[in-house]
Scaffold this active site. Structure first.
Site, PDB file in Angstrom:
ATOM      1  N   GLY A 196       0.773  -1.237   0.000  1.00  0.00           N
ATOM      2  CA  GLY A 196       0.000   0.000   0.000  1.00  0.00           C
ATOM      3  C   GLY A 196       0.804   1.288   0.000  1.00  0.00           C
ATOM      4  N   GLU A 212       4.266   4.344   5.926  1.00  0.00           N
ATOM      5  CA  GLU A 212       3.018   3.585   5.906  1.00  0.00           C
ATOM      6  C   GLU A 212       1.961   4.297   5.065  1.00  0.00           C
ATOM      7  OE1 GLU A 212       1.608   0.978   6.229  1.00  0.00           O
ATOM      8  OE2 GLU A 212       2.127  -0.189   7.990  1.00  0.00           O
ATOM      9  N   ASP A 213       1.033   3.530   4.539  1.00  0.00           N
ATOM     10  CA  ASP A 213      -0.088   4.140   3.824  1.00  0.00           C
ATOM     11  C   ASP A 213      -1.125   4.668   4.821  1.00  0.00           C
ATOM     12  OD1 ASP A 213      -0.749   1.571   4.678  1.00  0.00           O
ATOM     13  OD2 ASP A 213      -1.526   0.900   2.753  1.00  0.00           O
ATOM     14  N   ASP A 225      -4.362   2.566  11.158  1.00  0.00           N
ATOM     15  CA  ASP A 225      -5.773   2.419  11.475  1.00  0.00           C
ATOM     16  C   ASP A 225      -5.875   1.913  12.920  1.00  0.00           C
ATOM     17  OD1 ASP A 225      -8.513   2.314  10.846  1.00  0.00           O
ATOM     18  OD2 ASP A 225      -8.387   0.275  10.096  1.00  0.00           O
ATOM     19  N   PHE A 273     -13.763   3.678   5.530  1.00  0.00           N
ATOM     20  CA  PHE A 273     -12.911   2.837   4.701  1.00  0.00           C
ATOM     21  C   PHE A 273     -12.641   3.552   3.388  1.00  0.00           C
ATOM     22  CE2 PHE A 273     -11.625  -0.459   1.839  1.00  0.00           C
ATOM     23  CZ  PHE A 273     -10.715  -1.154   2.612  1.00  0.00           C
ATOM     24  N   VAL A 274     -11.369   3.807   3.121  1.00  0.00           N
ATOM     25  CA  VAL A 274     -11.016   4.582   1.931  1.00  0.00           C
ATOM     26  C   VAL A 274     -10.114   3.774   0.995  1.00  0.00           C
ATOM     27  CG1 VAL A 274     -11.291   6.858   2.994  1.00  0.00           C
ATOM     28  CG2 VAL A 274      -9.111   5.655   3.209  1.00  0.00           C
ATOM     29  N   ASP A 299      -6.161  -0.222  -1.105  1.00  0.00           N
ATOM     30  CA  ASP A 299      -6.989  -1.089  -1.949  1.00  0.00           C
ATOM     31  C   ASP A 299      -8.253  -1.551  -1.253  1.00  0.00           C
ATOM     32  OD1 ASP A 299      -5.460  -2.877  -0.131  1.00  0.00           O
ATOM     33  OD2 ASP A 299      -6.478  -4.454  -1.247  1.00  0.00           O
ATOM     34  N   ARG A 319      -5.851   0.801  -6.147  1.00  0.00           N
ATOM     35  CA  ARG A 319      -4.583   1.347  -5.638  1.00  0.00           C
ATOM     36  C   ARG A 319      -4.100   2.521  -6.478  1.00  0.00           C
ATOM     37  NH1 ARG A 319      -2.376  -2.025  -1.705  1.00  0.00           N
ATOM     38  NH2 ARG A 319      -2.750  -4.248  -1.928  1.00  0.00           N
TER      39      ARG A 319
HETATM   40  P1  IMP Z   1      -3.991  -1.403  10.990  1.00  0.00           P
HETATM   41  O1  IMP Z   1      -5.431  -1.603  11.347  1.00  0.00           O
HETATM   42  O2  IMP Z   1      -3.471  -0.078  11.498  1.00  0.00           O
HETATM   43  O3  IMP Z   1      -3.161  -2.555  11.442  1.00  0.00           O
HETATM   44  O4  IMP Z   1      -3.928  -1.342   9.408  1.00  0.00           O
HETATM   45  C1  IMP Z   1      -3.755  -2.533   8.717  1.00  0.00           C
HETATM   46  C2  IMP Z   1      -3.780  -2.365   7.257  1.00  0.00           C
HETATM   47  O5  IMP Z   1      -5.140  -2.426   6.881  1.00  0.00           O
HETATM   48  C3  IMP Z   1      -3.274  -1.092   6.637  1.00  0.00           C
HETATM   49  O6  IMP Z   1      -1.875  -1.083   6.421  1.00  0.00           O
HETATM   50  C4  IMP Z   1      -4.008  -1.114   5.320  1.00  0.00           C
HETATM   51  O7  IMP Z   1      -3.355  -1.949   4.403  1.00  0.00           O
HETATM   52  C5  IMP Z   1      -5.337  -1.721   5.718  1.00  0.00           C
HETATM   53  N1  IMP Z   1      -6.339  -0.687   5.958  1.00  0.00           N
HETATM   54  C6  IMP Z   1      -6.751  -0.148   7.110  1.00  0.00           C
HETATM   55  N2  IMP Z   1      -7.716   0.781   6.912  1.00  0.00           N
HETATM   56  C7  IMP Z   1      -7.899   0.840   5.572  1.00  0.00           C
HETATM   57  C8  IMP Z   1      -8.745   1.631   4.718  1.00  0.00           C
HETATM   58  O8  IMP Z   1      -9.530   2.502   5.121  1.00  0.00           O
HETATM   59  N3  IMP Z   1      -8.638   1.361   3.385  1.00  0.00           N
HETATM   60  C9  IMP Z   1      -7.787   0.429   2.871  1.00  0.00           C
HETATM   61  N4  IMP Z   1      -6.965  -0.301   3.627  1.00  0.00           N
HETATM   62  C10 IMP Z   1      -7.036  -0.103   4.965  1.00  0.00           C
HETATM   63 MG    MG Z   2      -0.841  -1.802   4.538  1.00  0.00          MG
END
Ligand code: IMP
Ligand code: MG
Length: 179
Positions: free
Chosen positions: A49, A104-105, A108, A157-158, A164, A170
């Site tokens: 990402g 990081e992208d 969350d 959710f974006v 993606d 992407r």
């Molecule tokens: P985490 O919840 O911070 O561990 O994020 C885990 C991964 O989930 C991120 O690196 C993204 O790849 C994916 N992710 C979390 N939120 C979103 C979103 O809103 N759109 C797309 N991917 C997401």
């Molecule tokens: Mg990711």
């Protein structure tokens, strides 16, 4: 042959291309200032990402650095992560005694980043900072440090700019919500 037509969903833009480009320039300037005196900067982009953001950001940097990638796979899906992370492609760089900036992208729940930081800290970098394009602090489960952020967002959710939904979208030049 029957070709299954994919369901088309509409997208609502929440961050425009212009806003993204402006932010990337600002972050590049800030990071270049902060690391002006630092030796041996290694920028690590998290596959897949963050690649779009990392490439654009790296082109705004006016300081020397090397670029490396780490591949991870989280169990669960991007819309429903479980926080169990596995390294699918490790770094090629030995980061011991180097200044590391992890790109990081999105942060969350913070579970992925939490795992990555723990893993990278065991390799004894001189410094370890995080730059994320999007930050959703309201969704945090794990407390993680974020040193640079592009945009803070509320819970949604974006897709786009590397993010993606089932590996699609992407390449969008904007950040959008799927309708
Ligand atoms: P985490 O919840 O911070 O561990 O994020 C885990 C991964 O989930 C991120 O690196 C993204 O790849 C994916 N992710 C979390 N939120 C979103 C979103 O809103 N759109 C797309 N991917 C997401
Ligand atoms: Mg990711």
């Amino acid at each position: 042959m029957i070709v299954k037509k994919e369901e088309e969903r509409s997208l609502e833009i929440v961050i425009t291309e212009e806003e993204i480009n402006k932010k990337v320039v600002q972050l590049g300037y800030l990071i270049s200032q902060d690391y002006a005196q630092a030796k041996e900067l290694v920028i690590i982009a998290v596959l897949r990402g963050s690649v779009y953001f990392a490439v654009d950001l790296s082109r705004q940097l006016t300081i020397p650095f090397t670029l490396d990638f780490i591949g991870i796979s989280s169990y669960g899906t991007s819309s429903d992560p479980l926080g169990i992370v596995r390294i699918t492609k490790d770094l090629d760089t030995n980061i011991a005694q180097k200044n590391v900036l992890l790109i990081e992208d999105i942060v969350d729940t913070g579970l992925t980043l939490n795992y990555l930081l723990k893993n990278l800290r065991t390799r004894n970098p001189l410094s370890l900072r995080v730059c994320t394009f999007l930050d959703m602090p309201g969704r945090r489960i794990a407390a993680v440090p974020v040193d640079y952020r592009g945009f803070e967002m509320s819970d949604m959710f974006v897709v786009g700019y590397g993010l993606d939904y089932n590996e699609r979208y992407r390449n969008l030049k904007v950040i959008a919500v799927l309708k």
